[in-house]
Design a protein around this motif. Sequence first.
Motif, PDB file in Angstrom:
ATOM      1  N   ARG A 194       0.825  -1.205   0.000  1.00  0.00           N
ATOM      2  CA  ARG A 194       0.000   0.000   0.000  1.00  0.00           C
ATOM      3  C   ARG A 194       0.866   1.264   0.000  1.00  0.00           C
ATOM      4  NH1 ARG A 194      -5.632   0.899   2.670  1.00  0.00           N
ATOM      5  NH2 ARG A 194      -5.699  -1.208   1.910  1.00  0.00           N
ATOM      6  N   LEU A 195       1.917   1.288   0.818  1.00  0.00           N
ATOM      7  CA  LEU A 195       2.815   2.445   0.867  1.00  0.00           C
ATOM      8  C   LEU A 195       3.520   2.669  -0.469  1.00  0.00           C
ATOM      9  CD1 LEU A 195       4.381   2.005   4.404  1.00  0.00           C
ATOM     10  CD2 LEU A 195       2.902   3.878   3.653  1.00  0.00           C
ATOM     11  N   ALA A 196       3.977   1.586  -1.093  1.00  0.00           N
ATOM     12  CA  ALA A 196       4.670   1.700  -2.380  1.00  0.00           C
ATOM     13  C   ALA A 196       3.728   2.216  -3.460  1.00  0.00           C
ATOM     14  CB  ALA A 196       5.255   0.349  -2.791  1.00  0.00           C
ATOM     15  N   ARG A 197       2.496   1.742  -3.457  1.00  0.00           N
ATOM     16  CA  ARG A 197       1.533   2.224  -4.457  1.00  0.00           C
ATOM     17  C   ARG A 197       1.183   3.687  -4.221  1.00  0.00           C
ATOM     18  NH1 ARG A 197      -2.366  -2.730  -6.278  1.00  0.00           N
ATOM     19  NH2 ARG A 197      -0.654  -4.035  -6.999  1.00  0.00           N
ATOM     20  N   ARG A 198       1.121   4.085  -2.973  1.00  0.00           N
ATOM     21  CA  ARG A 198       0.876   5.494  -2.654  1.00  0.00           C
ATOM     22  C   ARG A 198       2.049   6.345  -3.133  1.00  0.00           C
ATOM     23  NH1 ARG A 198      -1.902   9.760  -2.571  1.00  0.00           N
ATOM     24  NH2 ARG A 198      -1.653  11.123  -0.805  1.00  0.00           N
ATOM     25  N   HIS A 199       3.251   5.855  -2.947  1.00  0.00           N
ATOM     26  CA  HIS A 199       4.448   6.550  -3.427  1.00  0.00           C
ATOM     27  C   HIS A 199       4.374   6.728  -4.940  1.00  0.00           C
ATOM     28  CE1 HIS A 199       8.588   7.041  -4.804  1.00  0.00           C
ATOM     29  NE2 HIS A 199       8.862   7.516  -3.602  1.00  0.00           N
ATOM     30  N   GLN A 200       3.998   5.669  -5.651  1.00  0.00           N
ATOM     31  CA  GLN A 200       3.900   5.751  -7.101  1.00  0.00           C
ATOM     32  C   GLN A 200       2.853   6.780  -7.533  1.00  0.00           C
ATOM     33  OE1 GLN A 200       3.150   1.560  -7.868  1.00  0.00           O
ATOM     34  NE2 GLN A 200       5.218   1.300  -8.682  1.00  0.00           N
ATOM     35  N   ALA A 201       1.717   6.796  -6.862  1.00  0.00           N
ATOM     36  CA  ALA A 201       0.658   7.756  -7.198  1.00  0.00           C
ATOM     37  C   ALA A 201       1.118   9.185  -6.942  1.00  0.00           C
ATOM     38  CB  ALA A 201      -0.605   7.441  -6.396  1.00  0.00           C
ATOM     39  N   MET A 202       1.790   9.401  -5.818  1.00  0.00           N
ATOM     40  CA  MET A 202       2.266  10.746  -5.489  1.00  0.00           C
ATOM     41  C   MET A 202       3.369  11.180  -6.453  1.00  0.00           C
ATOM     42  SD  MET A 202       2.170  10.616  -1.350  1.00  0.00           S
ATOM     43  CE  MET A 202       2.801  12.265  -1.141  1.00  0.00           C
ATOM     44  N   ASP A 203       4.228  10.261  -6.846  1.00  0.00           N
ATOM     45  CA  ASP A 203       5.284  10.565  -7.794  1.00  0.00           C
ATOM     46  C   ASP A 203       4.685  10.995  -9.134  1.00  0.00           C
ATOM     47  OD1 ASP A 203       8.152  10.637  -8.278  1.00  0.00           O
ATOM     48  OD2 ASP A 203       7.794   8.971  -9.659  1.00  0.00           O
ATOM     49  N   GLU A 204       3.651  10.295  -9.567  1.00  0.00           N
ATOM     50  CA  GLU A 204       2.966  10.647 -10.812  1.00  0.00           C
ATOM     51  C   GLU A 204       2.312  12.027 -10.695  1.00  0.00           C
ATOM     52  OE1 GLU A 204      -0.790   9.022 -13.391  1.00  0.00           O
ATOM     53  OE2 GLU A 204       0.542   7.525 -12.486  1.00  0.00           O
ATOM     54  N   GLU A 205       1.705  12.298  -9.559  1.00  0.00           N
ATOM     55  CA  GLU A 205       1.068  13.593  -9.336  1.00  0.00           C
ATOM     56  C   GLU A 205       2.096  14.726  -9.358  1.00  0.00           C
ATOM     57  OE1 GLU A 205      -1.765  15.829  -6.046  1.00  0.00           O
ATOM     58  OE2 GLU A 205      -1.308  13.712  -5.808  1.00  0.00           O
ATOM     59  N   ILE A 206       3.246  14.515  -8.746  1.00  0.00           N
ATOM     60  CA  ILE A 206       4.317  15.517  -8.746  1.00  0.00           C
ATOM     61  C   ILE A 206       4.780  15.800 -10.174  1.00  0.00           C
ATOM     62  CG2 ILE A 206       6.752  15.907  -8.135  1.00  0.00           C
ATOM     63  CD1 ILE A 206       6.090  14.442  -5.468  1.00  0.00           C
ATOM     64  N   THR A 207       4.939  14.757 -10.973  1.00  0.00           N
ATOM     65  CA  THR A 207       5.357  14.920 -12.364  1.00  0.00           C
ATOM     66  C   THR A 207       4.346  15.754 -13.139  1.00  0.00           C
ATOM     67  OG1 THR A 207       6.573  12.838 -12.309  1.00  0.00           O
ATOM     68  CG2 THR A 207       5.967  13.674 -14.482  1.00  0.00           C
ATOM     69  N   LEU A 222       2.156  17.913 -11.884  1.00  0.00           N
ATOM     70  CA  LEU A 222       2.176  19.289 -11.372  1.00  0.00           C
ATOM     71  C   LEU A 222       3.400  20.049 -11.872  1.00  0.00           C
ATOM     72  CD1 LEU A 222       0.957  18.639  -7.724  1.00  0.00           C
ATOM     73  CD2 LEU A 222      -0.308  19.798  -9.553  1.00  0.00           C
ATOM     74  N   ASP A 223       4.548  19.384 -11.903  1.00  0.00           N
ATOM     75  CA  ASP A 223       5.761  20.028 -12.426  1.00  0.00           C
ATOM     76  C   ASP A 223       5.568  20.433 -13.886  1.00  0.00           C
ATOM     77  OD1 ASP A 223       7.190  19.889 -10.079  1.00  0.00           O
ATOM     78  OD2 ASP A 223       8.390  18.150 -10.683  1.00  0.00           O
ATOM     79  N   ALA A 224       4.948  19.559 -14.669  1.00  0.00           N
ATOM     80  CA  ALA A 224       4.715  19.862 -16.083  1.00  0.00           C
ATOM     81  C   ALA A 224       3.777  21.057 -16.235  1.00  0.00           C
ATOM     82  CB  ALA A 224       4.138  18.637 -16.797  1.00  0.00           C
ATOM     83  N   GLY A 225       2.811  21.173 -15.354  1.00  0.00           N
ATOM     84  CA  GLY A 225       1.868  22.275 -15.435  1.00  0.00           C
ATOM     85  C   GLY A 225       2.435  23.599 -14.966  1.00  0.00           C
ATOM     86  N   ILE A 226       3.273  23.565 -13.944  1.00  0.00           N
ATOM     87  CA  ILE A 226       3.791  24.816 -13.385  1.00  0.00           C
ATOM     88  C   ILE A 226       5.027  25.322 -14.136  1.00  0.00           C
ATOM     89  CG2 ILE A 226       5.368  23.896 -11.636  1.00  0.00           C
ATOM     90  CD1 ILE A 226       4.182  26.016  -9.723  1.00  0.00           C
ATOM     91  N   GLY A 227       5.727  24.426 -14.800  1.00  0.00           N
ATOM     92  CA  GLY A 227       6.943  24.812 -15.522  1.00  0.00           C
ATOM     93  C   GLY A 227       6.742  25.977 -16.477  1.00  0.00           C
ATOM     94  N   PRO A 228       5.789  25.900 -17.398  1.00  0.00           N
ATOM     95  CA  PRO A 228       5.582  27.017 -18.329  1.00  0.00           C
ATOM     96  C   PRO A 228       5.194  28.322 -17.627  1.00  0.00           C
ATOM     97  CG  PRO A 228       4.472  25.044 -19.121  1.00  0.00           C
ATOM     98  CD  PRO A 228       4.963  24.754 -17.738  1.00  0.00           C
TER      99      PRO A 228
END
Length: 86
Positions: free
Chosen positions: A40-53, A55-61
């Motif tokens: 469960r922790l690893a899957r949560r990490h994966q979901a949060m990592d995807e969310e960060i990616t 958000l980074d793509a959206g805020i970069g421009p």
Amino acid sequence: MLREQAAGLNRAALIRTLARLRPGDGLSTPLAATRASLRRLARRHQAMDEEITELDAGIGPLVRRAAPALLEPSGAESRGSLRANR
């Protein structure tokens, strides 16, 4: 058995391995409960990592337009050094 599966793996491989764990039937043993928790922790990490990616793509421009100097390296710090290590 669980420790041997995880030993020597880098962070990305460890998260992938833990996300694929199969806890088995029920949580009646400490090993099954541990496997379920780590999965469960690893899957949560994966979901949060995807969310960060995303958000980074959206805020970069936006940052490039509004404050491009924030993206320039300064001293020992570089553009990616402020992000948490993954």
